[in-house]
Design an enzyme around this catalytic site. Structure first.
Site: not given
Length: 400
Positions: A131, A134-136, A247
């Site tokens: 997957g 935005s950050f990794g 989440d």
């Protein structure tokens, strides 16, 4: 018109106005996040007060614009009178663009040698990306000969103090979790770049893919899956150290193996980093944008919430396991969340499961968060339903 009728009419009008305000608040935060100055300006022309609208973490559109570096949107917001000194829930202003805790949270150094991993031990020779965010990215790799999932922060962000701070907060959280239904933390790379978080790799994939391939599960399997999820969540929700997932959805529930006989709740690392650093209602990973479909109404409405938001999300997952389709599948995710916030709930169609299971699902997605059961209560009710099904199971083959 009587005074009573006039008062009732005024109350209805006020409620309608408040509802519209909530919807516009969501829209301006969304358009800001999407770097759409034209849409933002149009909303502000209609209602100038939206310039300082607040989400559930007390963040304004300017906080979102500052974080992402959206210059044109930020200029538009300031032109319409945005408060540059507005503080969010963590006491940060739009000037520093942070959505993070003000005080750095470092890993427990006394036992750091127990989990600090030397990156040379990680073998990425046959690695593949599971997957992206935005950050990794999340990569399947090998550690000391064992398949593992590695959540790797982009090297370009490894010097960002807020990203590092959130990363360490996740490590500090995960290192304390020990439960059969929680994805197991194995170690982390914190002293070299890129920063990496290592967890067990579960070969069965995620529940989202499972349901996409199989459709509705038989009631027995659905209950067993629900029990696994509820056990993991009951562990997270146990006081005094309550952890709210925020989440919970099929993509964040993983199958231990291809036989799909055991589930674990995961994604406390990179997924949480993404959610905290971006606008509250936007979550982006490969193949999916948004967690709206499983979002509790109070979160969508930017109201105060507690751990029962996870109970609501659990109900939506249970519904999907029983029915085969995502909740409110005829609507786009944002519209689904908006409709659910307005009182709409998925329709039960299948006839192959007990009324008690339907009642439990409805109880869990109650609009009043104070009426939702705890996960400990959910476990008891699921066990009772499972026992009853065991005694009645021989009749199930004759029912549709």
């Amino acid at each position: 018109m009587s005074e009573k009728e006039g008062s009732s009419s005024d109350g209805a009008a006020t409620k309608k106005k408040d509802k519209a305000k909530v919807s516009r608040t969501s829209l301006i935060l969304w358009h800001t996040h999407q770097n759409d100055p034209t849409a933002v300006k149009k909303l502000l022309e209609e209602d100038r007060s939206l310039v300082n609208a607040r989400d559930y973490d007390n963040r304004t559109p300017l906080h979102v614009a500052s974080l992402h570096g959206w210059i044109d949107v930020a200029k538009c917001l300031i032109e319409y009178g945005a408060d540059v000194n507005a503080k969010d829930r963590w006491n940060n202003t739009g000037q520093n663009g942070s959505h993070s805790e003000p005080k750095p949270v470092t890993p427990p150094l006394s036992n750091k040698c127990d989990w600090e991993v030397d990156p040379v031990e990680l073998d990425f020779t046959n690695a593949h990306i599971v997957g992206k965010g935005s950050f990794g990215e999340i990569v399947r790799a090998s550690w000391r000969g064992t398949p593992v999932a590695v959540k790797r922060i982009l090297p370009s962000l490894s010097d960002d103090r807020f990203v590092v701070q959130d990363f360490r907060h996740e490590v500090n959280l995960l290192v304390k979790l020990r439960h059969p239904n929680i994805v197991q933390f194995l170690g982390a790379v914190t002293e070299k770049k890129p920063l990496m978080l290592i967890t067990e790799f579960l070969r069965g994939g995620d529940l989202h893919q499972c349901l996409k391939e199989k459709g509705a599960l038989n009631p027995t399997t659905a209950i067993n899956f629900a029990l696994d999820i509820a056990r993991g969540m009951a562990y997270l929700h146990t006081e005094p150290n309550v952890i709210v997932h925020r989440d919970l959805k099929p993509r964040n529930v993983l199958l231990v193996n291809s036989s799909a006989d055991h589930l674990k709740v995961g994604d406390f690392g990179l997924s949480k980093l993404i959610r905290v650093k971006n606008s509250h209602d936007v979550y982006k990973m490969t193949g999916e944008t948004g967690s709206y479909r499983y979002m509790a109404p109070e979160v969508f409405k930017h109201r105060k919430y507690d751990k029962t938001v996870d109970v609501y999300s659990f109900a939506m997952i249970l519904y999907q396991m029983l029915e085969g389709d995502p909740p409110l599948s005829n609507l786009e995710p944002y519209e689904a969340a908006k409709s659910a916030a307005g009182g709409l709930r998925p329709v039960f169609r299948a006839k192959s499961y007990s009324p008690e299971l339907r009642e439990l699902t409805e109880h869990c997605w109650d609009a009043d968060m104070n009426k939702r059961p705890s996960f400990l209560e959910i476990l008891k009710r699921l066990e009772t339903i499972k026992e009853k099904m065991g005694t009645d199971h021989h009749w199930n083959i004759f029912t549709s």
